[in-house]
Design a protein around this motif. Structure first.
Motif, PDB file in Angstrom:
ATOM      1  N   VAL A  71       0.844  -1.208   0.000  1.00 57.89           N
ATOM      2  CA  VAL A  71       0.000   0.000   0.000  1.00 57.89           C
ATOM      3  C   VAL A  71       0.874   1.251   0.000  1.00 57.89           C
ATOM      4  CG1 VAL A  71      -1.626   1.356   1.398  1.00 57.89           C
ATOM      5  CG2 VAL A  71      -2.037  -1.086   1.015  1.00 57.89           C
ATOM      6  N   ARG A  72       1.921   1.265   0.834  1.00 62.30           N
ATOM      7  CA  ARG A  72       2.850   2.409   0.861  1.00 62.30           C
ATOM      8  C   ARG A  72       3.546   2.596  -0.479  1.00 62.30           C
ATOM      9  NH1 ARG A  72       4.246   0.228   5.925  1.00 62.30           N
ATOM     10  NH2 ARG A  72       6.155  -0.633   5.028  1.00 62.30           N
ATOM     11  N   THR A  73       3.930   1.501  -1.107  1.00 61.64           N
ATOM     12  CA  THR A  73       4.602   1.578  -2.400  1.00 61.64           C
ATOM     13  C   THR A  73       3.675   2.146  -3.463  1.00 61.64           C
ATOM     14  OG1 THR A  73       6.014  -0.298  -1.827  1.00 61.64           O
ATOM     15  CG2 THR A  73       5.816   0.240  -4.158  1.00 61.64           C
ATOM     16  N   LEU A  74       2.441   1.690  -3.490  1.00 65.40           N
ATOM     17  CA  LEU A  74       1.478   2.224  -4.457  1.00 65.40           C
ATOM     18  C   LEU A  74       1.269   3.718  -4.245  1.00 65.40           C
ATOM     19  CD1 LEU A  74      -1.201  -0.623  -4.530  1.00 65.40           C
ATOM     20  CD2 LEU A  74       0.465  -0.070  -6.308  1.00 65.40           C
ATOM     21  N   GLU A  75       1.175   4.133  -2.980  1.00 60.91           N
ATOM     22  CA  GLU A  75       1.020   5.561  -2.683  1.00 60.91           C
ATOM     23  C   GLU A  75       2.243   6.351  -3.133  1.00 60.91           C
ATOM     24  OE1 GLU A  75       0.199   5.557   1.509  1.00 60.91           O
ATOM     25  OE2 GLU A  75      -1.898   4.995   1.212  1.00 60.91           O
ATOM     26  N   ALA A  76       3.438   5.837  -2.866  1.00 63.16           N
ATOM     27  CA  ALA A  76       4.666   6.528  -3.260  1.00 63.16           C
ATOM     28  C   ALA A  76       4.775   6.646  -4.777  1.00 63.16           C
ATOM     29  CB  ALA A  76       5.880   5.800  -2.693  1.00 63.16           C
ATOM     30  N   LEU A  77       4.286   5.644  -5.485  1.00 58.28           N
ATOM     31  CA  LEU A  77       4.313   5.672  -6.947  1.00 58.28           C
ATOM     32  C   LEU A  77       3.137   6.440  -7.539  1.00 58.28           C
ATOM     33  CD1 LEU A  77       5.317   1.941  -7.582  1.00 58.28           C
ATOM     34  CD2 LEU A  77       6.752   3.969  -7.952  1.00 58.28           C
TER      35      LEU A  77
END
Length: 121
Positions: free
Chosen positions: A56-62
């Motif tokens: 979830v954090r990775t998707l938000e960062a991307l």
């Protein structure tokens, strides 16, 4: 379908070792079935909570505006499926561990999708 019925359905999947429904905000299991000496479902639930949070954090960062359907972790002898369940703001997932030698991955994913669609919380 309630959580207990959902877990029974998940465990009916060929090759099932263990299943759990988990709140990925708290890491707490809402119910589990199977497991045992070869699979500690409490540890697996907590660990997979971290997997989802990281994704979830990775998707938000991307800045990817999309949602996770499921996550597959392939081990030498097992498949671990994580199906994200979005229900009225609740952040849950259905976790299913499978014996790779006995499981049909496509059928297992299909079964989890059907359980997700029938589950009411």
């Amino acid at each position: 379908m309630n959580i207990e019925s959902a877990l029974k359905e998940a465990m009916a999947t060929e090759g099932a070792i263990g299943a759990a429904v988990v709140d990925y905000e708290s890491g707490m299991s809402l119910g589990s079935a199977g497991g045992g000496k070869d699979l500690d479902l409490e540890i697996a639930s907590a660990g997979n909570t971290e997997v989802i949070r990281a994704k979830v954090r990775t998707l938000e960062a991307l800045r990817i505006n999309d949602s996770i359907e499921d996550i597959l972790i392939t081990l030498d002898k097992q498949y671990h499926l994580i199906r994200v369940l979005e229900r009225g703001g609740a952040r849950l997932f259905l976790y299913l561990a499978l014996d790779r030698s006995r499981a049909n991955l496509a059928l297992a994913r299909h079964n989890l999708r059907a359980i997700d669609n029938a589950l009411s919380l």
